[in-house]
Structure formats: C-alpha cells, structure tokens
Design a protein around this motif. Sequence first.
Motif, PDB file in Angstrom:
ATOM      1  N   ALA A 107       0.963  -1.155  -0.158  1.00  0.00           N
ATOM      2  CA  ALA A 107       0.043   0.081  -0.011  1.00  0.00           C
ATOM      3  C   ALA A 107       0.955   1.133   0.109  1.00  0.00           C
ATOM      4  O   ALA A 107       0.557   2.328  -0.702  1.00  0.00           O
ATOM      5  N   LEU A 108       1.815   1.414   0.792  1.00  0.00           N
ATOM      6  CA  LEU A 108       2.624   2.503   0.751  1.00  0.00           C
ATOM      7  C   LEU A 108       3.729   2.703  -0.263  1.00  0.00           C
ATOM      8  O   LEU A 108       3.573   3.711  -0.976  1.00  0.00           O
ATOM      9  N   LEU A 109       3.836   1.521  -1.020  1.00  0.00           N
ATOM     10  CA  LEU A 109       4.516   1.618  -2.509  1.00  0.00           C
ATOM     11  C   LEU A 109       3.468   2.370  -3.586  1.00  0.00           C
ATOM     12  O   LEU A 109       3.907   3.109  -4.380  1.00  0.00           O
ATOM     13  N   LEU A 110       2.337   1.712  -3.292  1.00  0.00           N
ATOM     14  CA  LEU A 110       1.363   2.209  -4.208  1.00  0.00           C
ATOM     15  C   LEU A 110       0.907   3.565  -4.125  1.00  0.00           C
ATOM     16  O   LEU A 110       0.794   4.199  -5.069  1.00  0.00           O
ATOM     17  N   THR A 111       1.100   4.006  -2.795  1.00  0.00           N
ATOM     18  CA  THR A 111       0.782   5.408  -2.543  1.00  0.00           C
ATOM     19  C   THR A 111       1.698   6.291  -3.494  1.00  0.00           C
ATOM     20  O   THR A 111       1.349   7.359  -4.168  1.00  0.00           O
ATOM     21  N   ARG A 112       2.957   5.995  -3.104  1.00  0.00           N
ATOM     22  CA  ARG A 112       3.841   6.889  -3.716  1.00  0.00           C
ATOM     23  C   ARG A 112       3.865   6.875  -5.328  1.00  0.00           C
ATOM     24  O   ARG A 112       3.884   7.787  -5.915  1.00  0.00           O
ATOM     25  N   LEU A 113       3.399   5.590  -5.804  1.00  0.00           N
ATOM     26  CA  LEU A 113       3.355   5.505  -7.244  1.00  0.00           C
ATOM     27  C   LEU A 113       2.023   6.357  -7.730  1.00  0.00           C
ATOM     28  O   LEU A 113       2.166   6.906  -8.900  1.00  0.00           O
ATOM     29  N   ILE A 114       0.853   6.293  -6.940  1.00  0.00           N
ATOM     30  CA  ILE A 114      -0.335   6.962  -7.477  1.00  0.00           C
ATOM     31  C   ILE A 114       0.090   8.586  -7.565  1.00  0.00           C
ATOM     32  O   ILE A 114      -0.263   9.080  -8.322  1.00  0.00           O
ATOM     33  N   THR A 115       0.730   9.028  -6.398  1.00  0.00           N
ATOM     34  CA  THR A 115       0.961  10.468  -6.292  1.00  0.00           C
ATOM     35  C   THR A 115       2.028  10.810  -7.392  1.00  0.00           C
ATOM     36  O   THR A 115       1.891  12.032  -7.881  1.00  0.00           O
ATOM     37  N   ASP A 116       2.974   9.950  -7.477  1.00  0.00           N
ATOM     38  CA  ASP A 116       3.967  10.415  -8.807  1.00  0.00           C
ATOM     39  C   ASP A 116       3.223  10.394  -9.968  1.00  0.00           C
ATOM     40  O   ASP A 116       3.816  11.085 -10.923  1.00  0.00           O
ATOM     41  N   ALA A 117       2.124   9.555 -10.142  1.00  0.00           N
ATOM     42  CA  ALA A 117       1.561   9.705 -11.277  1.00  0.00           C
ATOM     43  C   ALA A 117       0.451  10.866 -11.378  1.00  0.00           C
ATOM     44  O   ALA A 117      -0.211  11.088 -12.372  1.00  0.00           O
ATOM     45  N   GLY A 118       0.583  11.667 -10.503  1.00  0.00           N
ATOM     46  CA  GLY A 118      -0.379  12.867 -10.536  1.00  0.00           C
ATOM     47  C   GLY A 118      -1.787  12.721  -9.991  1.00  0.00           C
ATOM     48  O   GLY A 118      -2.614  13.596 -10.134  1.00  0.00           O
ATOM     49  N   HIS A 119      -2.029  11.903  -9.266  1.00  0.00           N
ATOM     50  CA  HIS A 119      -3.307  11.308  -8.683  1.00  0.00           C
ATOM     51  C   HIS A 119      -3.197  11.503  -7.213  1.00  0.00           C
ATOM     52  O   HIS A 119      -2.153  11.464  -6.619  1.00  0.00           O
ATOM     53  N   ASP A 120      -4.310  11.245  -6.337  1.00  0.00           N
ATOM     54  CA  ASP A 120      -4.591  11.493  -4.977  1.00  0.00           C
ATOM     55  C   ASP A 120      -4.589  10.265  -4.463  1.00  0.00           C
ATOM     56  O   ASP A 120      -5.412   9.236  -4.738  1.00  0.00           O
ATOM     57  N   ALA A 121      -3.916  10.030  -3.475  1.00  0.00           N
ATOM     58  CA  ALA A 121      -3.880   8.537  -2.688  1.00  0.00           C
ATOM     59  C   ALA A 121      -4.441   8.764  -1.206  1.00  0.00           C
ATOM     60  O   ALA A 121      -3.927   9.682  -0.654  1.00  0.00           O
ATOM     61  N   VAL A 122      -5.244   8.071  -0.868  1.00  0.00           N
ATOM     62  CA  VAL A 122      -6.014   7.869   0.629  1.00  0.00           C
ATOM     63  C   VAL A 122      -5.691   6.762   1.312  1.00  0.00           C
ATOM     64  O   VAL A 122      -6.248   5.616   0.746  1.00  0.00           O
ATOM     65  N   GLY A 123      -4.821   6.587   1.988  1.00  0.00           N
ATOM     66  CA  GLY A 123      -4.373   5.355   2.984  1.00  0.00           C
ATOM     67  C   GLY A 123      -5.184   5.270   4.344  1.00  0.00           C
ATOM     68  O   GLY A 123      -5.393   6.025   5.203  1.00  0.00           O
ATOM     69  N   ILE A 124      -6.267   4.256   4.370  1.00  0.00           N
ATOM     70  CA  ILE A 124      -7.182   3.865   5.346  1.00  0.00           C
ATOM     71  C   ILE A 124      -6.311   3.070   6.429  1.00  0.00           C
ATOM     72  O   ILE A 124      -5.723   1.959   5.976  1.00  0.00           O
ATOM     73  N   VAL A 125      -6.209   3.550   7.537  1.00  0.00           N
ATOM     74  CA  VAL A 125      -5.089   3.178   8.457  1.00  0.00           C
ATOM     75  C   VAL A 125      -6.027   2.801   9.697  1.00  0.00           C
ATOM     76  O   VAL A 125      -7.026   3.626   9.980  1.00  0.00           O
ATOM     77  N   ARG A 126      -5.658   1.745  10.520  1.00  0.00           N
ATOM     78  CA  ARG A 126      -6.151   1.783  11.686  1.00  0.00           C
ATOM     79  C   ARG A 126      -5.735   2.406  12.969  1.00  0.00           C
ATOM     80  O   ARG A 126      -6.226   2.785  13.805  1.00  0.00           O
ATOM     81  N   ASN A 127      -4.416   2.424  13.009  1.00  0.00           N
ATOM     82  CA  ASN A 127      -3.493   3.013  13.872  1.00  0.00           C
ATOM     83  C   ASN A 127      -3.135   4.516  13.601  1.00  0.00           C
ATOM     84  O   ASN A 127      -2.474   4.705  12.558  1.00  0.00           O
ATOM     85  N   PRO A 128      -3.597   5.325  14.339  1.00  0.00           N
ATOM     86  CA  PRO A 128      -3.352   6.831  14.212  1.00  0.00           C
ATOM     87  C   PRO A 128      -1.490   7.050  14.262  1.00  0.00           C
ATOM     88  O   PRO A 128      -1.344   8.008  13.485  1.00  0.00           O
ATOM     89  N   SER A 129      -0.940   6.380  14.653  1.00  0.00           N
ATOM     90  CA  SER A 129       0.621   6.179  14.680  1.00  0.00           C
ATOM     91  C   SER A 129       1.176   5.911  13.215  1.00  0.00           C
ATOM     92  O   SER A 129       2.278   6.369  12.899  1.00  0.00           O
ATOM     93  N   HIS A 130       0.236   5.392  12.271  1.00  0.00           N
ATOM     94  CA  HIS A 130       0.798   5.232  10.798  1.00  0.00           C
ATOM     95  C   HIS A 130       0.703   6.280  10.132  1.00  0.00           C
ATOM     96  O   HIS A 130       0.882   6.172   8.905  1.00  0.00           O
ATOM     97  N   VAL A 131      -0.267   7.348  10.451  1.00  0.00           N
ATOM     98  CA  VAL A 131      -0.531   8.462   9.621  1.00  0.00           C
ATOM     99  C   VAL A 131       0.760   9.104   9.316  1.00  0.00           C
ATOM    100  O   VAL A 131       0.760   9.269   7.756  1.00  0.00           O
ATOM    101  N   GLY A 132       1.668   9.394   9.566  1.00  0.00           N
ATOM    102  CA  GLY A 132       2.665   9.951   9.448  1.00  0.00           C
ATOM    103  C   GLY A 132       3.643   9.178   8.063  1.00  0.00           C
ATOM    104  O   GLY A 132       4.289   9.752   7.094  1.00  0.00           O
ATOM    105  N   ASP A 133       3.580   7.892   8.058  1.00  0.00           N
ATOM    106  CA  ASP A 133       4.179   6.928   7.198  1.00  0.00           C
ATOM    107  C   ASP A 133       3.336   7.096   5.718  1.00  0.00           C
ATOM    108  O   ASP A 133       3.696   7.205   4.782  1.00  0.00           O
ATOM    109  N   VAL A 134       1.990   7.303   5.914  1.00  0.00           N
ATOM    110  CA  VAL A 134       1.295   7.637   4.659  1.00  0.00           C
ATOM    111  C   VAL A 134       1.530   8.872   4.145  1.00  0.00           C
ATOM    112  O   VAL A 134       1.678   9.027   2.799  1.00  0.00           O
ATOM    113  N   GLU A 135       1.659   9.758   4.937  1.00  0.00           N
ATOM    114  CA  GLU A 135       1.903  11.184   4.395  1.00  0.00           C
ATOM    115  C   GLU A 135       3.277  11.420   3.881  1.00  0.00           C
ATOM    116  O   GLU A 135       3.385  11.854   2.859  1.00  0.00           O
ATOM    117  N   THR A 136       4.311  10.542   4.565  1.00  0.00           N
ATOM    118  CA  THR A 136       5.839  10.356   3.918  1.00  0.00           C
ATOM    119  C   THR A 136       5.713   9.980   2.597  1.00  0.00           C
ATOM    120  O   THR A 136       6.350  10.277   1.636  1.00  0.00           O
TER     121      THR A 136
END
Length: 224
Positions: free
Chosen positions: A13-42
């Motif tokens: 999912a994190l690899l896909l998030t980077r690919l999606i944003t690099d391709a000019g689209h918006d990625a929204v990562g659904i996470v259960r743990n609030p401590s994981h928010v920073g990794d999605v944003e990175t």
Amino acid sequence: MKIAIAGGHGQIALLLTRLITDAGHDAVGIVRNPSHVGDVETAGGTALVIDLEQMDDDDLALRLRGVDAVVFAAGGGPNSGADRKLSVDRDGAILLADAAERMGIRRYVMISAMAADTYDPELAQLPAKNEDAVFQIYLRAKSEADANIRARSLRWTIVRPGALLDTPPQGTVVVGRTVPRGSIPRADVAAVVLDALVNDSAIGRQFEVTSGSTPIPAALAALG
C-alpha cells in the motif's frame, strides 16, 4: 483520480501510494492505527483513520465521499489469529465493497493471494489448531472475499500475487488465470495495481501474477 487504499500502512500500500502520487493522482491510505498517519503522508498520501472491524458500511461510505476507486490491500497480518483472517481479509474486503457501492464507486481492485481457491475445507475452520490451519483459513478468507467481489456489478480486478519479495521492481511479469508458483517484488504488485487503475485494464479479470518477461502494461492489456 482519487484512490482510497484499505490497509494503507502495508508495504504494498505504501509503495502504491507513492506510485499514485507520482503519477499525478491522489492517494488516501485507510489505516487503523493513528501512529501510521505519518508514514502514509511521507509516501505522498493523506491518511484516513478507520478501523474496518469497528465500522459499518454506512459510516465507511460517508468517509469515502469524493473517492473514484478503492483498493483492498488490508490483512490481519502474519501474527494475527485465525479469527482476524476472516474479520479483516474477508469481511473487511466485503465491507469496502458494500461502502463503495453505496457511494457509487464502481472501480475496485482486490489484492488477494495465489491459489486462494485451493484451501482445505476441513482445515479452514475455526478454531484453528495449528499454523497450517491458520494459513488455510487465510486462503479461505481470500477465496470467499474474491467470490463476493466477482458476484457484484463493480468494475473489479482481482490480483493474486505469488510469494512477495522486498527486492527492487523488475517491471516485467507473467499473468494468467493460474501461473506456476513463483515470487514477485512487492513494488511490482503495486505497479500492477496502478496500471489496472490508471489504464483501466483487467476489468472483470482475476489473475495470478509472478515475475516474468512481459512488461506490466502489455501483460494486463493482454488479459482483455
């Protein structure tokens, strides 16, 4: 395109998030743990903190407002018990599909597992008594989730990768209804999902995928 990824903190999912944003689209990562928010944003995405095991489809649908496509990349994890294989890997995928339909989101990509339909029905029952039984329940969960998705009018794609590697991407694969046992870098699985989404390929197709010699876009286009 705005793409929501359930299991947004997973490696694919994190690899896909980077690919999606690099391709000019918006990625929204659904996470259960609030401590994981920073990794999605990175990785370039935005995070949506949701526990799929504690939410109904009405609530989830409202949180998916504005999303164009969804990807199910969630899982109970290698150290989770048999119960969570069913509550996350199966029921979470079905919940996401229910919510997507409620919001009119037609595009759904499922990351499943190779040979999911070959599970042993006798072993794949609760309570699981050993590690092999837990794995059979995992395969059962994936198989039942896939069957549920196939029965819907969604524009679905079901990706069943082989053994996952943390090696650099190759960009070439072999795909088919079934393919010989093999492995594939997680980065290539992410690239397969991105191609399916961006190029609208492999609609209504379920396929296994491992490393091979065919470039990913050509391999998926050949599926029809």
